[in-house]
Structure formats: C-alpha cells, structure tokens
Design an enzyme around this catalytic site. Sequence first.
Site, short mmCIF file in Angstrom:
data_model
loop_
_atom_site.label_atom_id
_atom_site.label_comp_id
_atom_site.label_asym_id
_atom_site.label_seq_id
_atom_site.Cartn_x
_atom_site.Cartn_y
_atom_site.Cartn_z
CB SER A 174 -0.94 -0.06 1.21
OG SER A 174 -1.83 0.98 1.22
CG ASN A 191 -7.04 6.10 6.09
OD1 ASN A 191 -7.95 5.85 5.31
ND2 ASN A 191 -6.59 5.22 6.98
CB SER A 223 0.19 1.56 15.09
OG SER A 223 0.33 0.97 13.82
#
Length: 550
Positions: free
Chosen positions: A68, A380, A505
């Site tokens: 990504s 995002n 995260s």
Amino acid sequence: MTELPIQAIKTLSDAHPKPTGLTFQYGTAGFRTLGSTLDSVLFRVGILAGLRSKRLDGRTIGVMVTASHNPEQDNGVKLVDPRGEMLEASWEAHATAVANAASTEAFIEALSNLIVNAKIDLSKPARVVYARDTRPSGPALIAALEDGFKALGVEARDGGVTTTPILHYLVKAINTKGTKDSYGEDSEDGYYTKLATSFKKLLVGKAKPDPVVIDCANGVGAKAAEKLLEYLGDSLPIILENTDITTRGKLNDSCGADFVKTMQKLPPNLVDVMKPGQRACSLDGDADRLMYYCLDERGAFHMLDGDKIAALVAAFIVEQVKLAGLESDIKVGVVQTAYANGASTKYLAERLPVKCVPTGVKHLHHAAEHYDIGVYFEANGHGTVLFSPSTQQTLATHEPSTPAQSTALNHLLNLTQLINQTVGDALSDMLLVEVILAHKSYSGVEWNSLYADLPNRLVKVVVADRNAFKTENAERILVSPPGLQAKINELVKRYEGGRSFVRPSGTEDVVRVYAEALLKTQADELAFRVAGLVYDEAGGDPAKRPKEFI
Ligand code: 16G
Ligand code: MG
C-alpha cells in the site's frame, strides 16, 4: 486429494525456509514488512489460500501482494474472501500460526492442525486469483506464492500487476459469474467498462467537469488510471501526475494519499502544476485510498479528506433517496472511526445515523452492512458505499410516480454500478466525487465549505510494548495501562473543543495519539502533552524523551 501432498510441500517448503529470529503477524492489512524477508510467508500463503478455498467449497479466494502506502522496500500480502471482502477474522490467527512455524516439519504440522480445526475437506477444489502492485520485490514474491499453489495443486489465475480494488472486484466477479447476483465481467476490461459506462450515464446533461489532476503516487494506480482514461474518453478531463513506475525509489515518495494526509500539503512536484481554483486527488500505492484537495482563488491549499468525501457522498445519496420517493423504505447511515474530524461527525449526525467503530476496513465494512445504504470512509481516504441486497432489489423494482422520481431512481441504480462495493477504491471513489461535484455544481472550495475541519494533530510514540495499550468503545477509551485515561481526561478538559485518544497502531510498532481543539496551537499542544503522558507511562527512557513532549 484426501490427504495433504506432504512430499510436494516438503520439497518446495525447503526451498522457501522461514528466516530465523523473525515473527510475522497477519495484522489489519495482512502480513506487511520488509519485502526481502517475506519469501517463506508468500509460499505458505499460497497453500493457505488454497485451503481457504477448499474450506469454502472451491470458491475463489484472492491474494494481493502489496504494501500500500508503505515505503518501496516494504511489501505484504493479504487474502480476499469470496465476496470480495477481507479475510474472515478467525483465519487471521491461522495465517499467523502457519507463517511462524519454525521448520518445514512444524509448518506441515500447523497445516494438519488447521485442516482438523477448520474442518477442511481436502477433496474440494482449490481456486485462487492473485495480483501484485509495482514494487520491485513483487516478482520474486509472486514466484514464491506460485510455488505454494504448485505444492497444493491450486487452480490459480494470474491477475497480473493491478490495484488492490481491482483484485477485490475480480474475486467477486468470478464468484458471482453466471448467477443472478453477477457483479460484472470477470476481467479488467469488465471493471473499466462497468465504471466508465455508469459514470457517463450519471453525467448526462451535466456540464463537463474542469480538468482534475490525479497524483498516482508512482504506483500501480498510474497503470489503472491510464487504462481508465481510455474508457472514459473525453467525459472527464484528467491530468495524470506521478506516473513513474519504473524508476526505483519513487513509489509513495513525497507523493500519494498518505503523504498529503499526513503533511497536509501538496506533493512538492504538484506545486507548479496546480493553478488557483484547481482540484486534485492523490491515490496511494495500491489505489485503495483517495485524498482530494484544492487550491482556492488565492492559491491556498485545502484538504478534502475521507471525512469530507463521506459528507459529500452521504448528503448526495440521502438527497437522491428522498427525490426517488424512497425515504421511508431506504435508511442511509454512515460509519466512521475515532479519527473522523469532530466537525464532520457533527455535520453528518445532524443529517443521518452515524456509527463509530475501531480502525481498519473490516470493522467499517461490516458495520456499514447493517444499513440499507451504508457509507463508510476513514479519514485517511479509504472508503466506499454498500447497498444491501434488499435495497438493490427495491431499486430494481420500485415504480416511480413522477419523472423526477424516475431520474433520481436511475441515478441511484447507476451509483450501484459506479461504486466498487467490495472495498475502498480510489478510482471508483474519484469518479463518484466527480459525479456529485457535477450534479451539485460545486467547486472544490464550495465542497470544502460544507463544514470547517477542527484543527488536529497526530503524533507517534515509540514504546517498549504497544500491546500494553488496550482500548474500548471503538478505541476512544484506554483501559490499559490503568489510570492513564483519567490523566488524559484531565488534560483534555483544559482545551476548548478538546478531544484526544490513544491507540496502539495495527501496522507499525508505535502508539498513536490524536488530538483536536478549536485552535491549531491548542491541538498541537494537547497532542504533545498526551504523547508525553504516554511516553512516561510506558517507561520511556527520560534521556531520549522527545523535546516536543511537554
Ligand atoms: C491499514 C488499514 C486501514 C487503517 C490503517 C491503520 C485495511 C485494508 N487497511 O492500512 O484501514 O486505517 O491500517 O493503521 O484495513 P494503524 O493501525 O497503523 O494506525
Ligand atoms: Mg492502500
């Protein structure tokens, strides 16, 4: 086959040994780390994908090789379930176990356990479709994956170099082929045709849009966008930028959706391209995220992120449902995460139901399935719109009673074709935004003025053990380390319009701190104060404490 082909697996597995000392984890977006360490993981995922297909009666599973928006040296792999969705959560642990078996013997044992525990019937066929992005480590990793297919005897179809959302599309199209739920032709041509045809229908009678700049992040989106252009013809003037997929080091480098969202500014090489009043968007490295932005008449930058896209899209769909006379039959809802700007949540909640869920596409996607039409976007830029099967049925059979109702109904039907409902899709979302801007006659600046973002700040804190941080209530409350949330609450109270939350995260070894407040300086200060609390609480070395952490 009624038993595992142990010999074939053994021989090939020995050619793809697991590196010692490394632990892999199937996280939010699959396995993702340095591309050079992933050979054994890809081989094993090849076999795992085949087993997943056997478990699902030979339905086709997708495998996407990508990292990504990560730097070019990273790579990764994720599995796609038959309806084009993320791998079912219970298999994430199986994937992790299989990837971490220390030797060929341990690997075969892990597979045998999986076959028993997941009740896999080995006599079923195994079918997989796979693809990769443009990363230099891709071809070697694909070769390892193909060895996995060979070891298990998987019927594998090579999707080539393509975007993540196109791979998701292919999975769904293959599995619905010839049924009443057919999702489209199971080819890239089928995908582009579906998007371009519905886009052109939705633009009939509307003024032709001004040119839009697309920053392709020097990734696979460049290839797809060029292709899409051929199908769009002159219906949408597009200026493609950052399309260099051959020069090493350029992927996601100072460009792309993640760069724009984090830096809140133009990619440097667009500064001379963009004119006052112009709008543009950035894709990420595998083209499943989209970030829009524009320059106002004075040349100032305004970001139109996933939240602004959600606001634009949800409001438009609500309006069309009303115009079609379906207000009482179809309920539209929005799904966000805690990262959604407080101003966007306020704007949306005044108009329709809004739900907050933990970060990660699978959480948003599943929550959106509970609405008749579910709009989900992460700040995002990852998001899409889901139309429930019964809603699609209603749209297909509803008898409009006026020409205005008929027009709106057709718009909704075309939207079901334009939108890639399997997963967030930067190109499909871009066309969706362009349709709505054309219908509303909005410039980028007008779209931006739907609401004013609250100033915000995101900070990373490196800690010894991010797993010590546990959250509840869609990640908005920290329940561990104990007592820390109360201290954060104390701080937040001192800032007007203040809000802050802390979560580990899922993709990096850090804890993230988000804060917003009425003024930018206050949002920054609050974020750094909370980061300081987190650092101290997690036992950070006082000598290395970042000086910004107040
Ligand atoms: C992954 C997720 C994305 C999420 C991000 C959060 C998918 C396909 N992607 O990129 O949805 O926003 O992780 O990253 O689920 P973080 O946990 O490091 O903050
Ligand atoms: Mg992506």
